[in-house]
Scaffold this active site. Structure first.
Site, PDB file in Angstrom:
ATOM      1  CE  LYS A  13      -0.735  -0.441   4.997  1.00  0.00           C
ATOM      2  NZ  LYS A  13       0.216   0.591   5.383  1.00  0.00           N
ATOM      3  NE  ARG A  86      -4.466  -1.331  10.738  1.00  0.00           N
ATOM      4  CZ  ARG A  86      -3.219  -1.727  10.905  1.00  0.00           C
ATOM      5  NH1 ARG A  86      -2.218  -0.980  10.466  1.00  0.00           N
ATOM      6  NH2 ARG A  86      -2.950  -2.873  11.507  1.00  0.00           N
ATOM      7  NE  ARG A 125       9.640  -3.974   5.374  1.00  0.00           N
ATOM      8  CZ  ARG A 125       8.455  -3.481   5.713  1.00  0.00           C
ATOM      9  NH1 ARG A 125       7.700  -2.892   4.807  1.00  0.00           N
ATOM     10  NH2 ARG A 125       8.029  -3.609   6.958  1.00  0.00           N
ATOM     11  NE  ARG A 158      10.250  -1.632  10.072  1.00  0.00           N
ATOM     12  CZ  ARG A 158       9.218  -1.102   9.403  1.00  0.00           C
ATOM     13  NH1 ARG A 158       9.411  -0.126   8.560  1.00  0.00           N
ATOM     14  NH2 ARG A 158       8.010  -1.584   9.578  1.00  0.00           N
ATOM     15  NE  ARG A 169       3.419  -5.145  11.556  1.00  0.00           N
ATOM     16  CZ  ARG A 169       4.259  -4.882  10.549  1.00  0.00           C
ATOM     17  NH1 ARG A 169       5.425  -5.526  10.476  1.00  0.00           N
ATOM     18  NH2 ARG A 169       3.948  -4.015   9.630  1.00  0.00           N
TER      19      ARG A 169
END
Length: 224
Positions: A13, A86, A125, A158, A169
């Site tokens: 997104k 959210r 990532r 991260r 998540r």
């Protein structure tokens, strides 16, 4: 035009938000970017926010609402909001603000991917701690393994990009977004886009609708 865009971790997104921002001349508002900026400042608030992200938990509504709505006070139209709202409380805060200022959302777009895809994408990532560049071991690798193409710094993963945290998540996203999606469906502005495939493939699924809305809004303003 005014857009809400959301999706589970790794849905792309933010990547597509930036494409939309450039193509249609919109202001990009990202709750995630504002939170990370606060963390990088090393403020007391930033330290607390970092704890939530490390656990894969949502940031308190009052903090996120304040960050986003304060930005909307500067950019009231022609914006795209990435990753907000959210929770039900965030929807209420946003809708009250929009109603009070006569602002309309044209489309609430969700880019959806499976949990397996989410974990696969995010866990691979890597980011540059110095310049902020983002890479992916499969889709956007570096010329020198483990080194940033821009500044040469050692890439890192991260804390909230670990597989177990990504799974939490994802589950939290699906649970919290269910009533929000129902709300925007009732408003007739919700659209789900299949987020699987390449960036270009997903973009071509989104582009026709966005072009239509952009052209519609352009004609409307011409006749005002």
């Amino acid at each position: 035009m005014n857009i809400l865009i959301f999706g589970p971790p790794g849905s792309g997104k933010s990547t597509h938000s930036r494409t939309i921002t450039e193509r249609y001349g919109l202001t990009y508002i990202s709750s995630g970017d504002m939170i990370r900026t606060e963390i990088e400042r090393g403020s007391e608030l930033g330290k607390e926010l970092k704890k939530y992200l490390a656990k894969g938990e949502l940031i308190p509504d009052i903090v996120v609402n304040t960050l986003v709505i304060s930005r909307l006070r500067r950019d009231r139209n022609n914006f795209i909001i990435d990753g907000y709202p959210r929770t039900a409380e965030q929807v209420l805060a946003l809708e009250n603000y929009l109603y009070d200022h006569g602002i309309r959302i044209d489309v609430a777009m969700e880019i959806f991917i499976s949990k397996e895809e989410s974990v696969e994408r995010i866990s691979r990532r890597r980011i540059c701690p110095k310049c902020g560049a983002v890479y992916h071991l499969q889709y956007r690798s570096t010329k020198v393994p483990g080194k940033c193409d821009i500044c040469g710094s050692q890439l890192v993963q991260r804390e909230d990009d670990m597989p177990d945290i990504i799974g939490r998540r994802y589950d939290l996203y699906v649970k919290n977004m269910e009533p929000i999606i129902k709300f925007y469906k009732r408003q007739g502005i919700y659209v789900r886009v299949d987020g699987h495939g390449s960036i270009n493939e997903v973009w071509e699924r989104m582009r026709p609708l966005l072009d239509y809305i952009h052209n519609r809004e352009k004609k409307r303003k011409e006749h005002e």
